[in-house]
Design a protein around this motif. Structure first.
Motif, mmCIF file in Angstrom:
data_model
loop_
_atom_site.group_PDB
_atom_site.id
_atom_site.type_symbol
_atom_site.label_atom_id
_atom_site.label_comp_id
_atom_site.label_asym_id
_atom_site.label_seq_id
_atom_site.Cartn_x
_atom_site.Cartn_y
_atom_site.Cartn_z
ATOM 1 N N UNK A 117 0.811 -1.220 0.000
ATOM 2 C CA UNK A 117 0.000 0.000 0.000
ATOM 3 C C UNK A 117 0.844 1.270 0.000
ATOM 4 N N UNK A 118 1.990 1.240 0.685
ATOM 5 C CA UNK A 118 2.863 2.419 0.711
ATOM 6 C C UNK A 118 3.451 2.688 -0.667
ATOM 7 N N UNK A 119 3.853 1.625 -1.369
ATOM 8 C CA UNK A 119 4.380 1.783 -2.734
ATOM 9 C C UNK A 119 3.310 2.381 -3.648
ATOM 10 N N UNK A 120 2.074 1.898 -3.532
ATOM 11 C CA UNK A 120 0.967 2.442 -4.331
ATOM 12 C C UNK A 120 0.726 3.900 -3.985
ATOM 13 N N UNK A 121 0.768 4.213 -2.684
ATOM 14 C CA UNK A 121 0.580 5.601 -2.226
ATOM 15 C C UNK A 121 1.646 6.524 -2.813
ATOM 16 N N UNK A 122 2.832 5.988 -3.049
ATOM 17 C CA UNK A 122 3.933 6.750 -3.633
ATOM 18 C C UNK A 122 3.818 6.824 -5.155
ATOM 19 N N UNK A 123 3.533 5.700 -5.805
ATOM 20 C CA UNK A 123 3.563 5.627 -7.271
ATOM 21 C C UNK A 123 2.408 6.381 -7.921
ATOM 22 N N UNK A 124 1.197 6.250 -7.380
ATOM 23 C CA UNK A 124 0.017 6.857 -8.018
ATOM 24 C C UNK A 124 0.173 8.368 -8.200
ATOM 25 N N UNK A 125 0.462 9.153 -7.143
ATOM 26 C CA UNK A 125 0.611 10.597 -7.369
ATOM 27 C C UNK A 125 1.816 10.950 -8.233
ATOM 28 N N UNK A 126 2.891 10.159 -8.160
ATOM 29 C CA UNK A 126 4.068 10.452 -8.987
ATOM 30 C C UNK A 126 3.774 10.183 -10.462
ATOM 31 N N UNK A 127 3.046 9.116 -10.740
ATOM 32 C CA UNK A 127 2.690 8.822 -12.127
ATOM 33 C C UNK A 127 1.812 9.931 -12.704
ATOM 34 N N UNK A 128 0.841 10.388 -11.919
ATOM 35 C CA UNK A 128 -0.033 11.467 -12.385
ATOM 36 C C UNK A 128 0.763 12.757 -12.551
ATOM 37 N N UNK A 129 1.693 13.000 -11.614
ATOM 38 C CA UNK A 129 2.478 14.238 -11.652
ATOM 39 C C UNK A 129 3.342 14.332 -12.906
ATOM 40 N N UNK A 130 3.791 13.194 -13.428
ATOM 41 C CA UNK A 130 4.623 13.227 -14.647
ATOM 42 C C UNK A 130 3.858 13.763 -15.851
ATOM 43 N N UNK A 131 2.528 13.787 -15.769
ATOM 44 C CA UNK A 131 1.705 14.319 -16.861
ATOM 45 C C UNK A 131 1.476 15.824 -16.723
ATOM 46 N N UNK A 132 1.861 16.378 -15.562
ATOM 47 C CA UNK A 132 1.623 17.798 -15.307
ATOM 48 C C UNK A 132 2.730 18.661 -15.907
ATOM 49 N N UNK A 133 2.411 19.906 -16.190
ATOM 50 C CA UNK A 133 3.326 20.824 -16.869
ATOM 51 C C UNK A 133 4.648 21.044 -16.133
ATOM 52 N N UNK A 134 4.643 21.197 -14.779
ATOM 53 C CA UNK A 134 5.920 21.464 -14.092
ATOM 54 C C UNK A 134 6.958 20.365 -14.259
ATOM 55 N N UNK A 135 6.561 19.162 -14.676
ATOM 56 C CA UNK A 135 7.501 18.049 -14.784
ATOM 57 C C UNK A 135 7.742 17.636 -16.236
ATOM 58 N N UNK A 136 7.488 18.560 -17.157
ATOM 59 C CA UNK A 136 7.786 18.311 -18.566
ATOM 60 C C UNK A 136 9.083 19.018 -18.959
ATOM 61 N N UNK A 137 9.784 18.444 -19.917
ATOM 62 C CA UNK A 137 10.985 19.083 -20.433
ATOM 63 C C UNK A 137 12.216 18.800 -19.589
ATOM 64 N N UNK A 138 13.155 19.747 -19.635
ATOM 65 C CA UNK A 138 14.435 19.581 -18.959
ATOM 66 C C UNK A 138 14.590 20.619 -17.856
ATOM 67 N N UNK A 139 15.269 20.214 -16.805
ATOM 68 C CA UNK A 139 15.457 21.095 -15.656
ATOM 69 C C UNK A 139 16.661 21.996 -15.874
ATOM 70 N N UNK A 140 16.553 23.254 -15.454
ATOM 71 C CA UNK A 140 17.696 24.168 -15.462
ATOM 72 C C UNK A 140 18.476 23.922 -14.174
#
Length: 460
Positions: free
Chosen positions: A209-232
């Motif tokens: 359950x802890x792994x799921x609690x970690x993976x679900x929001x991170x997977x969704x977050x990768x679709x969000x604008x702040x996590x697109x492209x390359x970091x400065x």
């Protein structure tokens, strides 16, 4: 008298939750609350206005017929000694763990972790930091893990508007990682030391359950604008003299192995965990005395890397806060407030029965407890639940409480020690986190709850 006790507890609790508004260290109201509650309880007991109950269900009352007043008063003192003893086990465990972490930090051992953070792609960087937070929090604890990683993050990313996103996601990962480890969060440590869960049982049923609690929001977050492209990224010019010591790798390995050995020590010897932590501290201390941080280091400079220096850096205000909270909850647990099936019970047990009657499903009760931990401190909530319920060791109830209390704090930035630390380091706004991150944390929390209930239904 009972009203006075409850008023003191409520006022103390409110003062703790408003520590930032009051500009007051939460250890102050916690200690005042605990000492006043035991003083009121003692006065009421000696006057014959209230009765107290010990861990075996024995009731002590100076007005009880055919009883010796001195025997009853000694029973009261033994109850206080019992609660202080159980609290002391947790505090010495935390002191040992904090000291080992500070020793590693003095030798700049955590700087070695920096070499693992090489990703330039924002998604890869997010997963790298998240996985590090998840794993580190299980080995040391979620608060220390978030402090280390946010400090490293500040050396990597240029723009603060992106750093607060990464820091917020690491709060979720760190709290999820700490929930399945007996040494990953104060609440899991409390449950482990209190023999409510075993290290193996907690890991076995809470890790997924802890792994799921970690993976679900991170997977969704990768679709969000702040996590697109390359970091400065900031240009990382590493000065070996400033960033690394000859002892850095040694002390990192020895320190982490020492903390990880504590559950093994308990399994081998059957002794309480705090003794295992004291053993590990002694071994880490021993190594630190003979390892050389620098070539030809003088005795004066050696002090900068000594355990005495590490002890001076421990946040003893946090230790005193836990002391106050746990003793205050112990006072409520000891106060006889009613009867269940003709038997006198403490106030927390009475409250548990009332809640169970109102909400028959324990799963819903525990999910609500987890959500409450984002508003109220999870330490007193778990301490209260330990006094309210009498389920056997490694019951699914205790595992679910460990998960919910540990991960539910991610719903608000102020809901966990890791969140408060990140909030202070990166000046994360409460409303911003509520709008941008809370829904991600909630989806992960509920997904983990659903998986736990599924595992409980089909595998327990």
């Amino acid at each position: 008298m009972i009203t006075f006790l409850l008023v003191v507890f409520v006022l103390g609790y409110v003062s703790i939750t408003l520590e930032h508004s009051l500009h007051l260290d939460k250890a102050v109201p916690a200690l005042l609350m605990a000492t006043l509650m035991w003083a009121i309880l003692a006065f009421g007991f000696n006057e014959g206005w209230v009765s107290v109950i010990n861990q075996y269900g024995e009731v002590f009352d100076v007005l009880k017929s055919n009883s010796d007043i001195e025997t009853e008063q000694y029973g009261f003192k033994k109850i206080l000694m019992h609660h202080f003893s159980k609290t002391g086990e947790i505090l010495f465990f935390l002191i040992g763990a904090m000291t080992i972490v500070e020793i590693i930090d003095l030798h700049r051992g955590f700087g070695i972790i920096k070499k693992f953070i090489k990703a330039k792609n924002k998604k890869h960087l997010l997963w790298t930091l998240g996985i590090l937070a998840f794993i580190l929090s299980a080995i040391i604890d979620n608060l220390t893990a978030i402090i280390i990683l946010v400090a490293l993050l500040r050396k990597i990313l240029v723009r603060r508007k992106y750093r607060i996103w990464y820091a917020s996601m690491m709060i979720i990962a760190a709290n999820a990682g700490g929930a399945w480890s007996p040494i990953g969060d104060v609440t899991t440590t409390m449950l482990w030391i209190g023999d409510k869960v075993s290290a193996i049982g907690l890991t076995e049923y809470v890790v997924l359950p802890s792994i799921v609690c970690f993976i679900v929001p991170f997977f969704i977050a990768t679709k969000l604008k702040p996590f697109r492209g390359y970091a400065m990224r900031k240009e990382m010019i590493i000065d070996e003299d400033a960033e690394r010591l000859l002892s850095s790798r040694t002390m990192l390995i020895v320190g982490l192995l020492g903390i990880a050995f504590v559950p093994v020590f308990k399994v081998i010897t059957g002794l309480p965990p705090y003794l295992g932590m004291m053993f590990s501290l002694a071994m880490v201390w021993l190594v630190s005395e003979y390892v050389k941080p620098e070539k030809n280091i003088s005795r004066k400079d050696k002090f900068r890397y000594s355990t005495h220096k590490a002890l001076s850096k421990i946040e003893f205000s946090s230790i005193l806060f836990f002391l106050g909270i746990l003793l205050a909850v112990g006072a409520l647990e000891s106060l006889v407030i009613g009867e269940i099936d003709g038997q006198a019970v403490g106030s927390l047990r009475y409250a548990a029965e009332s809640v169970s009657n109102a909400i028959p499903s324990m799963d819903i009760v525990i999910i609500l407890l987890g959500m409450m931990s984002s508003v109220l401190d999870n330490v007193p909530l778990v301490a209260a639940s330990m006094g309210m319920y009498d389920f056997p060791s490694d019951s699914p109830i205790w595992h679910f409480i460990a998960y919910s209390a540990g991960t539910g704090g991610s719903l608000l930035v102020i809901g966990s020690a890791a969140g408060v630390a990140a909030m202070g380091m990166e000046k994360i706004d409460f409303i911003w986190y509520l709008k941008k991150v809370s829904w991600l944390a909630f989806l992960g929390f509920i997904a983990g709850c659903g998986l736990f209930v599924f595992i409980e239904a089909f595998f327990y």
